[in-house]
Design a protein around this motif. Sequence first.
Motif, PDB file in Angstrom:
ATOM      1  N   LEU A   8      -0.555   4.855  -1.513  1.00 18.42           N
ATOM      2  CA  LEU A   8       0.576   5.542  -2.293  1.00 18.42           C
ATOM      3  C   LEU A   8       1.654   5.889  -1.315  1.00 18.42           C
ATOM      4  N   GLY A   9       1.554   5.282  -0.062  1.00 21.34           N
ATOM      5  CA  GLY A   9       2.855   5.760   1.013  1.00 21.34           C
ATOM      6  C   GLY A   9       4.026   4.928   0.844  1.00 21.34           C
ATOM      7  N   ASP A  10       5.064   5.618   1.302  1.00 28.70           N
ATOM      8  CA  ASP A  10       6.405   5.059   1.136  1.00 28.70           C
ATOM      9  C   ASP A  10       6.323   3.707   2.252  1.00 28.70           C
ATOM     10  N   VAL A  11       5.605   3.926   3.251  1.00 30.55           N
ATOM     11  CA  VAL A  11       5.431   3.035   4.365  1.00 30.55           C
ATOM     12  C   VAL A  11       3.667   3.016   4.405  1.00 30.55           C
ATOM     13  N   HIS A  12       3.184   1.857   4.694  1.00 30.99           N
ATOM     14  CA  HIS A  12       1.983   1.481   5.129  1.00 30.99           C
ATOM     15  C   HIS A  12       1.721   1.066   6.656  1.00 30.99           C
ATOM     16  N   LEU A  13       1.229   1.572   7.620  1.00 26.09           N
ATOM     17  CA  LEU A  13       1.074   0.995   8.873  1.00 26.09           C
ATOM     18  C   LEU A  13      -0.469   0.727   8.945  1.00 26.09           C
ATOM     19  N   ALA A  14      -1.080  -0.092   9.774  1.00 26.43           N
ATOM     20  CA  ALA A  14      -2.540   0.183  10.146  1.00 26.43           C
ATOM     21  C   ALA A  14      -2.724  -0.296  11.647  1.00 26.43           C
ATOM     22  N   GLU A  15      -3.919   0.229  12.123  1.00 25.58           N
ATOM     23  CA  GLU A  15      -4.212  -0.234  13.484  1.00 25.58           C
ATOM     24  C   GLU A  15      -4.965  -1.525  13.430  1.00 25.58           C
ATOM     25  N   PRO A  16      -4.746  -2.159  14.702  1.00 27.27           N
ATOM     26  CA  PRO A  16      -5.412  -3.611  14.456  1.00 27.27           C
ATOM     27  C   PRO A  16      -6.803  -3.648  14.425  1.00 27.27           C
ATOM     28  N   GLY A  17      -7.374  -4.553  13.575  1.00 26.88           N
ATOM     29  CA  GLY A  17      -8.683  -4.930  13.233  1.00 26.88           C
ATOM     30  C   GLY A  17      -9.321  -3.814  12.018  1.00 26.88           C
ATOM     31  N   ALA A  18      -8.566  -2.830  11.785  1.00 23.96           N
ATOM     32  CA  ALA A  18      -9.008  -1.978  10.657  1.00 23.96           C
ATOM     33  C   ALA A  18      -9.636  -2.499   9.619  1.00 23.96           C
ATOM     34  N   LEU A  19     -10.688  -2.177   9.047  1.00 23.35           N
ATOM     35  CA  LEU A  19     -11.213  -2.683   7.855  1.00 23.35           C
ATOM     36  C   LEU A  19     -10.858  -1.797   6.828  1.00 23.35           C
ATOM     37  N   ILE A  64     -19.264 -11.767  -6.203  1.00 18.32           N
ATOM     38  CA  ILE A  64     -18.703 -13.045  -6.818  1.00 18.32           C
ATOM     39  C   ILE A  64     -19.242 -14.432  -6.555  1.00 18.32           C
ATOM     40  N   ARG A  65     -20.465 -14.446  -5.691  1.00 17.22           N
ATOM     41  CA  ARG A  65     -21.032 -15.301  -5.079  1.00 17.22           C
ATOM     42  C   ARG A  65     -20.473 -16.465  -4.463  1.00 17.22           C
ATOM     43  N   GLU A  66     -19.443 -16.137  -3.774  1.00 15.41           N
ATOM     44  CA  GLU A  66     -18.506 -16.720  -3.058  1.00 15.41           C
ATOM     45  C   GLU A  66     -18.394 -16.266  -1.567  1.00 15.41           C
ATOM     46  N   LYS A  67     -18.250 -17.168  -0.512  1.00 18.96           N
ATOM     47  CA  LYS A  67     -17.930 -16.673   0.729  1.00 18.96           C
ATOM     48  C   LYS A  67     -16.263 -16.125   0.845  1.00 18.96           C
ATOM     49  N   LEU A  68     -16.307 -15.109   1.429  1.00 21.26           N
ATOM     50  CA  LEU A  68     -14.883 -14.625   1.808  1.00 21.26           C
ATOM     51  C   LEU A  68     -14.133 -15.269   2.819  1.00 21.26           C
ATOM     52  N   PRO A  69     -12.511 -15.334   2.876  1.00 23.12           N
ATOM     53  CA  PRO A  69     -11.995 -16.027   3.892  1.00 23.12           C
ATOM     54  C   PRO A  69     -12.138 -15.042   5.250  1.00 23.12           C
ATOM     55  N   PRO A  70     -12.076 -16.027   6.263  1.00 22.33           N
ATOM     56  CA  PRO A  70     -12.096 -15.241   7.559  1.00 22.33           C
ATOM     57  C   PRO A  70     -11.322 -13.900   7.646  1.00 22.33           C
ATOM     58  N   GLY A  71     -11.609 -13.007   8.177  1.00 22.23           N
ATOM     59  CA  GLY A  71     -10.663 -11.716   8.354  1.00 22.23           C
ATOM     60  C   GLY A  71     -10.362 -11.048   7.260  1.00 22.23           C
ATOM     61  N   PHE A  72     -11.140 -11.466   6.127  1.00 23.27           N
ATOM     62  CA  PHE A  72     -10.684 -10.683   4.912  1.00 23.27           C
ATOM     63  C   PHE A  72     -10.992  -8.989   4.946  1.00 23.27           C
ATOM     64  N   GLN A  73     -10.109  -8.458   4.498  1.00 23.39           N
ATOM     65  CA  GLN A  73     -10.033  -6.640   4.298  1.00 23.39           C
ATOM     66  C   GLN A  73      -9.653  -6.095   5.617  1.00 23.39           C
ATOM     67  N   ARG A  74      -9.300  -7.028   6.629  1.00 23.52           N
ATOM     68  CA  ARG A  74      -9.036  -6.535   7.957  1.00 23.52           C
ATOM     69  C   ARG A  74      -7.392  -6.522   8.000  1.00 23.52           C
ATOM     70  N   ALA A  75      -6.977  -5.559   8.807  1.00 23.49           N
ATOM     71  CA  ALA A  75      -5.540  -5.179   8.819  1.00 23.49           C
ATOM     72  C   ALA A  75      -4.524  -6.455   8.719  1.00 23.49           C
ATOM     73  N   GLU A  76      -4.678  -7.329   9.512  1.00 22.90           N
ATOM     74  CA  GLU A  76      -3.886  -8.408  10.015  1.00 22.90           C
ATOM     75  C   GLU A  76      -3.780  -9.314   8.635  1.00 22.90           C
ATOM     76  N   TYR A  77      -5.019  -9.393   7.963  1.00 23.14           N
ATOM     77  CA  TYR A  77      -5.155 -10.058   6.698  1.00 23.14           C
ATOM     78  C   TYR A  77      -4.357  -9.537   5.790  1.00 23.14           C
ATOM     79  N   LEU A  78      -4.357  -8.283   5.682  1.00 25.22           N
ATOM     80  CA  LEU A  78      -3.647  -7.523   4.433  1.00 25.22           C
ATOM     81  C   LEU A  78      -2.348  -7.327   4.888  1.00 25.22           C
ATOM     82  N   GLN A  79      -1.762  -7.397   6.222  1.00 23.83           N
ATOM     83  CA  GLN A  79      -0.279  -7.617   6.363  1.00 23.83           C
ATOM     84  C   GLN A  79       0.350  -9.074   5.747  1.00 23.83           C
TER      85      GLN A  79
END
Length: 297
Positions: free
Chosen positions: A225-236, A249-264
């Motif tokens: 709920l921030g006005d700005v969202h920053l993240a540290e590298p590699g954060a889950l 879901i019985r499926e394999k998730l993409p590489p890096g899923f839920q990591r900071a870089e993927y979410l950026q």
Amino acid sequence: MVDKNKPQQEKRGGWLSRFAPGVRKIVSRRDTPDNLWVKDPDTGEMLYRSDLEGSLWVTPSGRHMRIDAPTRLRFTFDDGRYEGIDTPDVPEDPLKFSDGKPYRDRLAAARKAAGRKDTMAIGFGELDGTPAVVIVQDFTFMGGSLGMAAGEAFIAAARAAIERGVPLVCFTAAGGARMQEGALSLMQMARTTLAIQELKAAQLPFAVVLTDPTTGGVTASYAMLGDVHLAEPGALIGFAGPRVIEATIREKLPPGFQRAEYLQEKGMVDRVVTRAELPSVLGRILSMLMGGKRRAA
């Protein structure tokens, strides 16, 4: 009465026995800490602790290791100087909960290890010259779990920012709600959201820094709920863990899923910022928001 064992002890000890008390005192003294070396979780390399401290607990491989709240506050504020703000007291063990060990005992052990009341720590100081209130969620205290104490601390931090007329910055780190407090812990999601609305009504910015890991109810409330969202590298960062999602879901998730870089990349995080750069980046953003160029929504 003569002690028959005494001659045998002297014979075994020899001449050293005459100096034993002093020798034992010297030999048993440990001049170096037990944790002089820290293992890099990525490479397995043994790293010298003082070198890690000098690099803000970022390993040569780039892993941003978890740090406790006092360390985070020192790293964040200019010259490591800040005014500590007390966190409110809350009722302890309201449900008289036990999961094989009474909740009061778990709290006591966590407090003894951390040297403070609960997971949140609050400070007021300057970030690259910009005054701000900073609240830090410490994963080392019961997994940063969101409970009544954490909720009250967040509200106290928001009101301290409003009283001083400065922005609020929250460093998040949590494994979820504190199960020992049941529904009372879940209520903090709504209560912290209302505190953010008070900040917005006062037209004060709220910035969030997502650190490893930020999951569960924290992600479903003030962490997003921030006005700005920053993240540290590699954060889950996520609500449920990747293994739970894959099993559902019985499926394999993409590489890096839920990591900071993927979410950026997907737009959930505005920018991934290294630990060393965070104070200056936060300071510039908050200065801009407070300077009238852009108001908090």
